[in-house]
Scaffold this motif. Structure first.
Motif, PDB file in Angstrom:
ATOM      1  N   LEU A  97      11.362  -7.057   5.680  1.00  0.00           N
ATOM      2  CA  LEU A  97      10.137  -6.471   6.080  1.00  0.00           C
ATOM      3  C   LEU A  97       8.848  -7.281   5.185  1.00  0.00           C
ATOM      4  CD1 LEU A  97       9.390  -4.458   8.326  1.00  0.00           C
ATOM      5  CD2 LEU A  97       9.313  -2.866   6.406  1.00  0.00           C
ATOM      6  N   VAL A  98       7.969  -7.996   5.882  1.00  0.00           N
ATOM      7  CA  VAL A  98       6.762  -8.414   5.188  1.00  0.00           C
ATOM      8  C   VAL A  98       5.530  -7.458   5.353  1.00  0.00           C
ATOM      9  CG1 VAL A  98       5.236 -10.350   5.524  1.00  0.00           C
ATOM     10  CG2 VAL A  98       7.753 -10.679   5.708  1.00  0.00           C
ATOM     11  N   ILE A  99       5.141  -6.803   4.580  1.00  0.00           N
ATOM     12  CA  ILE A  99       3.991  -5.961   4.493  1.00  0.00           C
ATOM     13  C   ILE A  99       2.603  -6.780   3.973  1.00  0.00           C
ATOM     14  CG2 ILE A  99       3.033  -3.647   3.630  1.00  0.00           C
ATOM     15  CD1 ILE A  99       5.587  -3.292   5.325  1.00  0.00           C
ATOM     16  N   LYS A 100       1.529  -6.556   4.861  1.00  0.00           N
ATOM     17  CA  LYS A 100       0.085  -6.893   4.454  1.00  0.00           C
ATOM     18  C   LYS A 100      -0.587  -5.597   4.625  1.00  0.00           C
ATOM     19  CE  LYS A 100       1.254 -11.486   6.155  1.00  0.00           C
ATOM     20  NZ  LYS A 100       0.823 -12.688   6.706  1.00  0.00           N
ATOM     21  N   LEU A 101      -1.653  -5.587   3.886  1.00  0.00           N
ATOM     22  CA  LEU A 101      -2.640  -4.506   3.894  1.00  0.00           C
ATOM     23  C   LEU A 101      -4.116  -5.173   4.118  1.00  0.00           C
ATOM     24  CD1 LEU A 101      -1.696  -2.470   0.825  1.00  0.00           C
ATOM     25  CD2 LEU A 101      -1.225  -2.111   3.230  1.00  0.00           C
ATOM     26  N   ALA A 102      -4.878  -4.511   5.011  1.00  0.00           N
ATOM     27  CA  ALA A 102      -6.151  -4.797   5.279  1.00  0.00           C
ATOM     28  C   ALA A 102      -7.198  -3.661   5.591  1.00  0.00           C
ATOM     29  CB  ALA A 102      -6.427  -5.769   6.691  1.00  0.00           C
ATOM     30  N   GLY A 103      -8.411  -3.708   4.975  1.00  0.00           N
ATOM     31  CA  GLY A 103      -9.115  -2.598   5.115  1.00  0.00           C
ATOM     32  C   GLY A 103      -9.584  -1.721   3.866  1.00  0.00           C
ATOM     33  N   GLY A 104      -9.961  -0.619   4.100  1.00  0.00           N
ATOM     34  CA  GLY A 104     -10.280   0.302   2.808  1.00  0.00           C
ATOM     35  C   GLY A 104     -11.731  -0.016   2.404  1.00  0.00           C
ATOM     36  N   ALA A 105     -12.551  -0.698   3.254  1.00  0.00           N
ATOM     37  CA  ALA A 105     -14.002  -0.876   2.851  1.00  0.00           C
ATOM     38  C   ALA A 105     -14.838   0.034   3.008  1.00  0.00           C
ATOM     39  CB  ALA A 105     -14.395  -2.132   4.033  1.00  0.00           C
ATOM     40  N   GLU A 106     -15.900   0.072   2.296  1.00  0.00           N
ATOM     41  CA  GLU A 106     -17.076   1.166   2.395  1.00  0.00           C
ATOM     42  C   GLU A 106     -18.324   0.379   3.308  1.00  0.00           C
ATOM     43  OE1 GLU A 106     -20.331   2.095  -0.757  1.00  0.00           O
ATOM     44  OE2 GLU A 106     -18.456   2.741  -1.478  1.00  0.00           O
ATOM     45  N   ILE A 107     -17.901   0.668   4.592  1.00  0.00           N
ATOM     46  CA  ILE A 107     -18.914  -0.171   5.602  1.00  0.00           C
ATOM     47  C   ILE A 107     -20.422   0.538   5.524  1.00  0.00           C
ATOM     48  CG2 ILE A 107     -19.283  -0.552   7.905  1.00  0.00           C
ATOM     49  CD1 ILE A 107     -16.757  -1.778   6.643  1.00  0.00           C
ATOM     50  N   ASN A 139       8.749   3.498  -1.237  1.00  0.00           N
ATOM     51  CA  ASN A 139       9.861   3.038  -0.325  1.00  0.00           C
ATOM     52  C   ASN A 139      10.311   1.699  -0.775  1.00  0.00           C
ATOM     53  OD1 ASN A 139      10.296   4.883   2.133  1.00  0.00           O
ATOM     54  ND2 ASN A 139       8.060   4.844   1.755  1.00  0.00           N
ATOM     55  N   ALA A 140      10.126   1.183  -1.787  1.00  0.00           N
ATOM     56  CA  ALA A 140      10.650  -0.194  -2.119  1.00  0.00           C
ATOM     57  C   ALA A 140      10.266  -1.258  -1.526  1.00  0.00           C
ATOM     58  CB  ALA A 140      12.132   0.013  -2.377  1.00  0.00           C
ATOM     59  N   LEU A 141       8.744  -1.214  -1.286  1.00  0.00           N
ATOM     60  CA  LEU A 141       8.072  -1.984  -0.511  1.00  0.00           C
ATOM     61  C   LEU A 141       6.665  -2.466  -1.076  1.00  0.00           C
ATOM     62  CD1 LEU A 141       8.584  -0.648   3.198  1.00  0.00           C
ATOM     63  CD2 LEU A 141       9.740  -2.830   2.329  1.00  0.00           C
ATOM     64  N   ALA A 142       6.420  -3.736  -0.957  1.00  0.00           N
ATOM     65  CA  ALA A 142       4.995  -4.197  -1.790  1.00  0.00           C
ATOM     66  C   ALA A 142       4.498  -5.164  -0.657  1.00  0.00           C
ATOM     67  CB  ALA A 142       5.510  -4.824  -2.778  1.00  0.00           C
ATOM     68  N   PRO A 143       3.082  -5.091  -0.664  1.00  0.00           N
ATOM     69  CA  PRO A 143       2.283  -5.962   0.216  1.00  0.00           C
ATOM     70  C   PRO A 143       2.407  -7.406  -0.288  1.00  0.00           C
ATOM     71  CG  PRO A 143       1.025  -4.501  -0.847  1.00  0.00           C
ATOM     72  CD  PRO A 143       2.227  -4.074  -1.260  1.00  0.00           C
ATOM     73  N   VAL A 144       2.621  -8.360   0.383  1.00  0.00           N
ATOM     74  CA  VAL A 144       2.666  -9.797   0.185  1.00  0.00           C
ATOM     75  C   VAL A 144       1.397 -10.526  -0.058  1.00  0.00           C
ATOM     76  CG1 VAL A 144       4.982 -10.237   0.837  1.00  0.00           C
ATOM     77  CG2 VAL A 144       2.938 -10.773   2.518  1.00  0.00           C
ATOM     78  N   THR A 145       0.285  -9.542   0.685  1.00  0.00           N
ATOM     79  CA  THR A 145      -1.052 -10.135   0.547  1.00  0.00           C
ATOM     80  C   THR A 145      -1.926  -8.923   0.847  1.00  0.00           C
ATOM     81  OG1 THR A 145      -2.824 -11.718   1.323  1.00  0.00           O
ATOM     82  CG2 THR A 145      -1.113 -11.176   3.082  1.00  0.00           C
ATOM     83  N   GLU A 146      -3.325  -9.022   0.635  1.00  0.00           N
ATOM     84  CA  GLU A 146      -4.146  -7.851   0.939  1.00  0.00           C
ATOM     85  C   GLU A 146      -5.709  -8.692   1.003  1.00  0.00           C
ATOM     86  OE1 GLU A 146      -4.404  -5.163  -2.278  1.00  0.00           O
ATOM     87  OE2 GLU A 146      -2.263  -4.541  -2.009  1.00  0.00           O
TER      88      GLU A 146
END
Length: 128
Positions: free
Chosen positions: A58-68, A91-98
């Motif tokens: 599983l490849v995890i990426k995160l996007a967002g979390g901005a203060e618009i 859950n033993a998962l880590a994002p590969v990029t953010e």
């Protein structure tokens, strides 16, 4: 937003939750668990695993979390990001990029067949 794709099973999805914790509105959480990180992310991962995804692929990426819109005294974006990282870690998962934080909006798109993720922000669109 949490983007997940399993490169072996070719299953994936996007989860865009609005608030970190469901305790602010239990009724809404029952009706729409994906609206909240603490209910949506576990359900999202469970569905991916049911479809054949595995932690090792599983490849995890995160996007967002901005203060618009200027100052956010509730720090929703920051709290959403912290919750996502914590639940992924549990859950033993880590994002590969953010692509997170700041004050710009982002849009992401996932191509299930290839796992290609496109990220669009005010500077343009690029592979993420």
């Amino acid at each position: 937003g949490v983007i997940a794709w399993d490169k072996q099973a070719h299953v994936g999805g996007l989860l865009h939750f609005m608030l970190p914790t469901s305790s602010v509105n239990i009724e809404k959480a029952r009706a729409n668990p994906a609206m909240f990180g603490d209910t949506g992310l576990p359900l999202f991962l469970e569905k991916l695993f049911q479809l054949g995804a595995t932690r090792q692929h599983l490849v995890i990426k995160l996007a967002g979390g901005a203060e618009i819109n200027g100052h956010d005294s509730f720090e929703i974006g920051k709290r959403n990001l912290l919750l996502a990282r914590r639940l992924l870690w549990k859950n033993a998962l880590a994002p590969v990029t953010e692509a997170v934080g700041g004050n710009i909006g982002r849009t992401v798109r996932l191509e299930i067949n290839t796992g290609k993720v496109m990220l669009k922000d005010p500077s343009g669109e690029r592979e993420f």
